[in-house]
Design a protein around this motif. Structure first.
Motif, mmCIF file in Angstrom:
data_model
loop_
_atom_site.group_PDB
_atom_site.id
_atom_site.type_symbol
_atom_site.label_atom_id
_atom_site.label_comp_id
_atom_site.label_asym_id
_atom_site.label_seq_id
_atom_site.Cartn_x
_atom_site.Cartn_y
_atom_site.Cartn_z
ATOM 1 N N UNK A 28 0.363 -1.221 -0.225
ATOM 2 C CA UNK A 28 0.246 0.143 0.021
ATOM 3 C C UNK A 28 0.846 1.325 -0.196
ATOM 4 N N UNK A 29 1.876 1.354 0.204
ATOM 5 C CA UNK A 29 3.364 2.620 0.961
ATOM 6 C C UNK A 29 4.333 2.896 0.277
ATOM 7 N N UNK A 30 4.375 1.251 -0.636
ATOM 8 C CA UNK A 30 5.691 1.687 -1.191
ATOM 9 C C UNK A 30 5.627 0.255 -2.185
ATOM 10 N N UNK A 47 10.495 3.052 -3.847
ATOM 11 C CA UNK A 47 9.412 4.208 -4.072
ATOM 12 C C UNK A 47 8.825 4.057 -3.239
ATOM 13 N N UNK A 48 8.057 5.964 -1.988
ATOM 14 C CA UNK A 48 7.275 5.067 -1.104
ATOM 15 C C UNK A 48 6.174 5.795 -1.949
ATOM 16 N N UNK A 59 7.573 12.324 6.176
ATOM 17 C CA UNK A 59 7.094 12.316 7.547
ATOM 18 C C UNK A 59 7.925 10.661 7.701
ATOM 19 N N UNK A 60 8.736 11.037 8.654
ATOM 20 C CA UNK A 60 9.235 10.400 10.097
ATOM 21 C C UNK A 60 9.155 8.462 9.354
ATOM 22 N N UNK A 64 10.541 5.881 7.801
ATOM 23 C CA UNK A 64 10.792 4.076 8.174
ATOM 24 C C UNK A 64 10.270 2.865 7.766
ATOM 25 N N UNK A 65 8.924 3.334 7.121
ATOM 26 C CA UNK A 65 8.240 2.241 6.223
ATOM 27 C C UNK A 65 9.288 1.880 5.281
#
Ligand code: AMP
Length: 142
Positions: A28-30, A47-48, A59-60, A64-65
């Protein structure tokens, strides 16, 4: 550093599936996909999905993710290609040599002393696809 996001950048188009990419991992995020001008066999980009130009625009939590996924893909590259070393590269800002204005992490199974020139020469698409298959298979094991 310019942090104004251009939704027409090439990685945004890949995320919207407007242009193809040789993908090895997605959640979902990358997204992780093969670099088409590899500096070594196995050169992969993570990539995010967040609209961020540079590392400093994440964002941090997003950073991090994304790094967790960078580590996961690096493990798969190590297994798939028997990589003895992996260069992790992240260019933030045109002044650093960033050419695509959507933040990304390069994973390059090579040595800093042996890498090919940056974004200079298209790789052989068939070879890149075969390498991607190996990395995808290894991702099942990490
Ligand atoms: P950078 O200069 O750090 O922004 O790196 C951008 C990277 O994206 C380079 O290594 C290019 O070879 C790579 N690249 C450019 N266009 C594409 C594309 N359509 N698919 C995959 N990789 C790409």
């Amino acid at each position: 550093m310019n942090s104004t996001y251009d939704p027409q950048n090439i990685f945004a188009k890949i995320l919207r599936q407007e242009i193809p990419a040789i993908k090895v991992y997605e959640d979902e995020q990358t997204l992780a996909f093969m670099d088409i001008m590899p500096q070594a066999n196995g050169h992969t980009l993570v990539i995010p999905k967040a609209e961020a130009v540079t590392l400093l625009d994440l964002s941090a939590e997003q950073a991090a993710y994304t790094i967790q996924i960078v580590q996961k893909v690096a493990r798969a590259i190590e297994i798939a290609l028997d990589a003895q070393g992996i260069v992790l590269m992240q260019l933030s800002g045109e002044a650093a040599g960033q050419t695509v204005p959507h933040v990304h992490f390069h994973l390059i199974p090579s040595s800093i002393h042996e890498m090919r020139q940056h974004a200079a020469q298209a790789g052989d698409p068939e070879e890149i696809k075969q390498t991607a298959l190996k990395i995808k298979a290894a991702l099942e094991r990490v």
